[in-house]
Design a protein around this motif. Structure first.
Motif, PDB file in Angstrom:
ATOM      1  N   SER A  58       0.824  -1.216   0.000  1.00 28.11           N
ATOM      2  CA  SER A  58       0.000   0.000   0.000  1.00 28.11           C
ATOM      3  C   SER A  58       0.856   1.263   0.000  1.00 28.11           C
ATOM      4  O   SER A  58       0.319   2.352   0.091  1.00 28.11           O
ATOM      5  CB  SER A  58      -0.920   0.006   1.224  1.00 28.11           C
ATOM      6  N   ARG A  59       2.167   1.127  -0.094  1.00 27.47           N
ATOM      7  CA  ARG A  59       3.082   2.279  -0.148  1.00 27.47           C
ATOM      8  C   ARG A  59       3.124   3.064   1.159  1.00 27.47           C
ATOM      9  O   ARG A  59       3.629   4.177   1.173  1.00 27.47           O
ATOM     10  CB  ARG A  59       2.717   3.227  -1.295  1.00 27.47           C
ATOM     11  N   VAL A  60       2.539   2.506   2.227  1.00 26.57           N
ATOM     12  CA  VAL A  60       2.652   3.191   3.520  1.00 26.57           C
ATOM     13  C   VAL A  60       4.125   3.304   3.902  1.00 26.57           C
ATOM     14  O   VAL A  60       4.551   4.274   4.530  1.00 26.57           O
ATOM     15  CB  VAL A  60       1.878   2.410   4.609  1.00 26.57           C
TER      16      VAL A  60
ATOM     17  N   MET B 219       5.609   6.528   3.003  1.00 26.48           N
ATOM     18  CA  MET B 219       5.235   7.607   3.928  1.00 26.48           C
ATOM     19  C   MET B 219       6.062   7.514   5.211  1.00 26.48           C
ATOM     20  O   MET B 219       6.487   8.532   5.763  1.00 26.48           O
ATOM     21  CB  MET B 219       3.745   7.498   4.269  1.00 26.48           C
TER      22      MET B 219
ATOM     23  N   TYR C 250       4.896  14.853   1.966  1.00 22.63           N
ATOM     24  CA  TYR C 250       5.008  13.958   0.805  1.00 22.63           C
ATOM     25  C   TYR C 250       3.679  13.277   0.527  1.00 22.63           C
ATOM     26  O   TYR C 250       3.035  12.734   1.440  1.00 22.63           O
ATOM     27  CB  TYR C 250       6.090  12.911   1.095  1.00 22.63           C
TER      28      TYR C 250
ATOM     29  N   PRO D  23       2.615  10.220  -1.850  1.00 21.57           N
ATOM     30  CA  PRO D  23       3.138   9.227  -2.791  1.00 21.57           C
ATOM     31  C   PRO D  23       2.200   9.008  -3.970  1.00 21.57           C
ATOM     32  O   PRO D  23       1.024   9.385  -3.921  1.00 21.57           O
ATOM     33  CB  PRO D  23       3.254   7.957  -1.942  1.00 21.57           C
TER      34      PRO D  23
ATOM     35  N   GLU E  28       0.946   6.245  -5.110  1.00 25.65           N
ATOM     36  CA  GLU E  28      -0.188   5.396  -4.759  1.00 25.65           C
ATOM     37  C   GLU E  28      -0.574   5.679  -3.317  1.00 25.65           C
ATOM     38  O   GLU E  28       0.256   6.134  -2.535  1.00 25.65           O
ATOM     39  CB  GLU E  28       0.171   3.925  -4.947  1.00 25.65           C
ATOM     40  N   ARG E  29      -1.821   5.345  -2.958  1.00 25.54           N
ATOM     41  CA  ARG E  29      -2.296   5.658  -1.623  1.00 25.54           C
ATOM     42  C   ARG E  29      -1.400   4.998  -0.593  1.00 25.54           C
ATOM     43  O   ARG E  29      -1.123   3.806  -0.662  1.00 25.54           O
ATOM     44  CB  ARG E  29      -3.734   5.168  -1.399  1.00 25.54           C
ATOM     45  N   GLY E  30      -0.956   5.788   0.386  1.00 31.36           N
ATOM     46  CA  GLY E  30      -0.017   5.271   1.383  1.00 31.36           C
ATOM     47  C   GLY E  30      -0.505   5.464   2.799  1.00 31.36           C
ATOM     48  O   GLY E  30       0.182   6.050   3.624  1.00 31.36           O
ATOM     49  N   LEU E  31      -1.702   4.972   3.086  1.00 35.37           N
ATOM     50  CA  LEU E  31      -2.232   5.070   4.454  1.00 35.37           C
ATOM     51  C   LEU E  31      -2.690   3.693   4.908  1.00 35.37           C
ATOM     52  O   LEU E  31      -3.055   2.853   4.083  1.00 35.37           O
ATOM     53  CB  LEU E  31      -3.421   6.035   4.502  1.00 35.37           C
ATOM     54  N   TYR E  32      -2.664   3.463   6.221  1.00 37.15           N
ATOM     55  CA  TYR E  32      -3.135   2.185   6.756  1.00 37.15           C
ATOM     56  C   TYR E  32      -4.638   2.065   6.513  1.00 37.15           C
ATOM     57  O   TYR E  32      -5.409   2.917   6.951  1.00 37.15           O
ATOM     58  CB  TYR E  32      -2.831   2.087   8.243  1.00 37.15           C
ATOM     59  N   ARG E  33      -5.007   0.980   5.859  1.00 36.33           N
ATOM     60  CA  ARG E  33      -6.406   0.817   5.453  1.00 36.33           C
ATOM     61  C   ARG E  33      -7.364   0.746   6.642  1.00 36.33           C
ATOM     62  O   ARG E  33      -8.497   1.191   6.564  1.00 36.33           O
ATOM     63  CB  ARG E  33      -6.553  -0.464   4.631  1.00 36.33           C
TER      64      ARG E  33
ATOM     65  N   TYR F 119      -1.368  10.688  12.953  1.00 41.28           N
ATOM     66  CA  TYR F 119      -0.216   9.790  13.135  1.00 41.28           C
ATOM     67  C   TYR F 119       0.998  10.282  12.348  1.00 41.28           C
ATOM     68  O   TYR F 119       2.106  10.396  12.885  1.00 41.28           O
ATOM     69  CB  TYR F 119      -0.614   8.383  12.687  1.00 41.28           C
ATOM     70  N   PHE F 120       0.769  10.616  11.088  1.00 32.85           N
ATOM     71  CA  PHE F 120       1.907  11.077  10.271  1.00 32.85           C
ATOM     72  C   PHE F 120       2.357  12.488  10.685  1.00 32.85           C
ATOM     73  O   PHE F 120       3.540  12.801  10.587  1.00 32.85           O
ATOM     74  CB  PHE F 120       1.559  11.008   8.779  1.00 32.85           C
TER      75      PHE F 120
ATOM     76  N   GLN G 113      -5.034  11.674   2.116  1.00 32.54           N
ATOM     77  CA  GLN G 113      -3.588  11.512   1.909  1.00 32.54           C
ATOM     78  C   GLN G 113      -2.910  12.883   1.792  1.00 32.54           C
ATOM     79  O   GLN G 113      -1.838  13.108   2.363  1.00 32.54           O
ATOM     80  CB  GLN G 113      -3.369  10.708   0.618  1.00 32.54           C
TER      81      GLN G 113
ATOM     82  N   ALA H 143      -2.653  14.406   5.118  1.00 27.02           N
ATOM     83  CA  ALA H 143      -1.538  13.825   5.880  1.00 27.02           C
ATOM     84  C   ALA H 143      -0.206  14.429   5.441  1.00 27.02           C
ATOM     85  O   ALA H 143       0.733  14.507   6.231  1.00 27.02           O
ATOM     86  CB  ALA H 143      -1.513  12.305   5.699  1.00 27.02           C
TER      87      ALA H 143
END
Lengths: 403, 309
Positions: A305-307, A310, B79, B81, B83-88, B98-99, B143, B146
């Protein structure tokens, strides 16, 4: 440091909130409760195994019947001892009837305990004594059902069995056999040949199931005892000495020079001190394996998921790694402590589970369930069950049972 | 020491035998919105990851806020990214907070910053919803929240419009424009030149890991000669003789459109004046400037094809 704490906390909360973690946490106490309940349940629900023996020597049937009686006494003693441990004030019993406590304590290790139990009157004599000292809300004692029952081969079939008539033996094992208590389905049939002796310790064993060892193990043991008794008798030993010879077992009392206070005796606390680290090591291993799989899945999710991008854009890889490890370790620790804490609670629940199991086994539904598992004298012969259990000649024909 | 927010000099990155970025040099000035353009595989994402510290460059230097790159710079960068970069499984507000905290804000400031950002982006109503339950547009807005909740000095957006419908693209574009007006320096990569045209003053165009253009949007447009299209029933071949006309293409069969290519600095209205002087009656006169898309295609696409030929 703040980033490590944040990552560790998130990781920890992520693990402990998953269904997998909750299920893993319940694994050990669940095993304690279910294991206890199943043990109790199966003690009352093992199907009755009917078997027949054709003894061409005419000598070994008393040995088999004696062994059956001993086993039943041993099983009754075991059940009575278990019941007494949970329901009776054994300290009071020890004061009032020290001989009864000796019998109850001996059942696990002494082969002659069953006979001693019988000599003291068995369940009929001991149960009233124990019931008089039972605690309040004690569960009722349920005597064990016989697991092995020997029946006689119908006279007309004996000759056919002796001739190894396959069709006759197949018919005996596939169709109900008449007994004094009604028709029953034979589970196994043994033929002790005329030449059976210590020099030729072989019998033929037919059974509908080659994987269920109860009857063959019993027959092997009973006939081995019979042969040994005869060898001892031939050597000039009287029957009592021969029996004593067969029942001989060594009990080992352990001592340690470190236990000065108890005169060197190794106490239960000493044994716990030895077993506890082993238990903790095992639980640690289980916890690490459980958490490692969760950690792997979490990293895979972050990667896909590219987390992870981040995270790496917010902190260093070292802090990320340390945070993840701290979180995972904390979760593993909670898992381990949870297992120990809940297992103690589960031990109490186990008693409740046993009570439920007793209720099920004593209720009117369970006999029906039990009958469904195995055709018995109480129900008509089930064609489906019979087909499921193929009639096959025992291994003993090709590889005779060495007695 | 320069006053630039970002100085990238002679940056290079290789993956095995593939050179993803080669000898790349560019700068971002304070408050500037820089379009980072290039076809797929041009090296945009690799460059952005090196600026963020996710990848280590094989060569070259990166200076942020006048100093050599270090981990201490990370809190000053936001930043988003590709593609989506968060905890689902995280709630939207928790993910943003959190970020923000990972970027160095304390709990209270992170919560306040998150609430303000969600409110500003119109996301307050979904603050308690899990990321997995959000639409792609909403998730992208979360995103973005964040990325900017900790008020960074430099915002790096990798394909912020990727996969979004036109309406959501417009919303995200407005948010980026707001951030730019607030004085934030922004680098964003995109394939959609209209966004770059509207948001950026300057663009860097990459091709096969190397910079092929670095300048203003106007300068990029001026890379192409200006074209004038005149539709008329009469013969306009006389336009080819006018000063400043490089070439003139006659109408295709069934068409009445003449296309003239002008030299740099030539005035298109001279063509219209010549038509009127000759007594012709143009039906349509189109002297639009080349678009950034056309310039991009010429720089990153046509030249590439020419070079390959």
């Amino acid at each position: 440091m703040n980033a490590i704490f944040l990552i560790a906390r998130r990781e920890f909360l992520q693990y402990v909130r998953t269904r997998g973690f909750i299920l893993t946490l319940l694994l050990v106490p669940g095993w304690v409760v279910i294991g206890g309940a199943l043990k109790h349940l199966f003690a009352h629900t093992d199907p009755v195994r009917y078997f027949a023996v054709v003894d061409e020597t005419g000598q070994y049937m008393p040995d088999i019947d004696r062994a059956l009686a001993d086993d039943r006494q041993q099983a009754s003693l075991g059940m009575l001892a278990d019941w007494a441990r949970n329901n009776v004030d054994l300290t009071a019993v020890a004061k009032a009837h020290p001989d009864v406590v000796d019998i109850l304590v001996a059942h696990g290790s002494d082969p002659a305990a069953g006979r001693s139990f019988a000599a003291h009157g068995g369940t009929a004599a001991l149960l009233p004594i124990l019931q008089s000292l039972a605690r309040a809300h004690a569960t009722p004692f349920v005597p064990p059902d016989p697991h092995l029952v020997r029946v006689d081969v119908p006279g007309a079939a004996v000759d056919a069995v002796r001739r190894h008539d396959f069709a006759a033996i197949k018919a005996l094992l596939e169709t109900p056999v008449s007994t004094s208590t009604g028709p029953v389905s034979l589970f196994a049939l043994a033929v002790i040949p005329g030449r059976f002796s210590s020099d030729s310790p072989r019998i033929d064993y037919w059974s509908r199931s080659q994987v269920e060892p109860t009857v063959q193990d019993f027959l092997r043991r009973a006939l081995e005892d019979g042969l040994r008794a005869r060898v001892a008798s031939a050597a000039g030993l009287d029957a009592g000495t021969a029996r004593k010879f067969l029942d001989m077992a060594v009990v080992l009392d352990r001592y340690s020079p470190a236990n000065a206070a108890s005169g060197g005796s190794v106490t239960q606390a000493d044994q716990i001190r030895i077993l506890f680290p082993c238990g903790v090591a095992l639980l640690t291993l289980l916890a690490i394996l459980s958490i490692a799989s969760m950690l792997l899945m979490a990293v895979m999710e972050e990667k896909s998921s590219r987390v992870i991008e981040m995270l790496l854009a917010s902190t260093s890889p070292q802090r990320l790694l340390v945070g993840k490890l701290v979180g995972a370790t904390a979760a593993a620790f909670v898992l381990m402590v949870g297992w120990i804490a809940t297992s103690n609670g589960a031990a109490s629940l186990r008693a409740v589970a046993s009570l439920i199991a007793w209720f099920l086994s004593a209720s009117k539904w369970f006999p029906a369930l039990r009958n469904a598992r195995m055709p018995s004298a109480d129900m008509p012969h089930s064609h489906t069950m019979c087909c499921a259990m193929s009639v096959a000649r025992s291994m003993s024909f090709d590889a005779p049972l060495v007695m | 020491m320069t006053g630039n927010v970002l100085d990238v000099a002679h940056l290079a990155k290789r993956y095995g035998s593939l050179t993803a970025v080669r000898d790349l040099t560019f700068t971002v000035e304070p408050g500037e919105v820089l379009g980072f353009l290039g076809p797929n595989g041009a090296g945009k994402t690799s460059t952005l990851r090196m600026i963020l510290g996710i990848l280590k460059p094989d060569a070259g230097t990166i200076r942020l806020f006048g100093q050599p790159w270090s981990m201490q710079m990370q809190p000053r960068i936001g930043y988003l990214p590709e593609e989506r970069g968060l905890y689902r499984g995280m709630k939207a507000a928790d993910a943003v907070a959190y970020f923000a905290r990972l970027k160095g804000l304390d709990s209270e400031r992170a919560r306040r910053g998150t609430d303000a950002m969600l409110e500003r982006l119109g996301l307050a109503s979904i603050a308690g919803q899990r990321i997995e339950s959000l639409s792609k547009g909403l998730a992208q807005k979360v995103q973005l929240a964040a990325a900017i909740a900790h008020a960074p000095d430099l915002l790096i957006l990798d394909e912020p419009f990727s996969g979004l419908d036109p309406l959501n693209q417009q919303i995200i574009e407005a948010i980026i424009a707001d951030e730019a007006r607030a004085g934030r320096s922004i680098i964003f990569s995109t394939h959609t030149m209209q966004h770059a045209e509207r948001l950026c003053r300057r663009v860097v165009i990459l091709r096969r890991g190397a910079k092929v253009f670095d300048g203003t949007v106007d300068a990029a447009r001026r890379l192409l000669p200006r074209r004038v299209r005149v539709e008329a029933a009469e013969n306009l071949s006389f336009l080819a003789e006018l000063a400043g006309v490089i070439s003139l293409a006659a109408p295709l069969p069934g068409s009445q459109v003449w296309e003239a290519v002008l030299a740099n600095g030539a005035e298109p209205l001279h063509l219209l004046a010549a038509c009127i002087a000759r007594g012709t009656k143009p039906i349509r006169f189109d002297a639009a400037e080349p678009t950034l898309h056309e310039a991009f295609m010429a720089v990153a696409g046509v030249r590439d094809a020419t070079a390959a030929a």
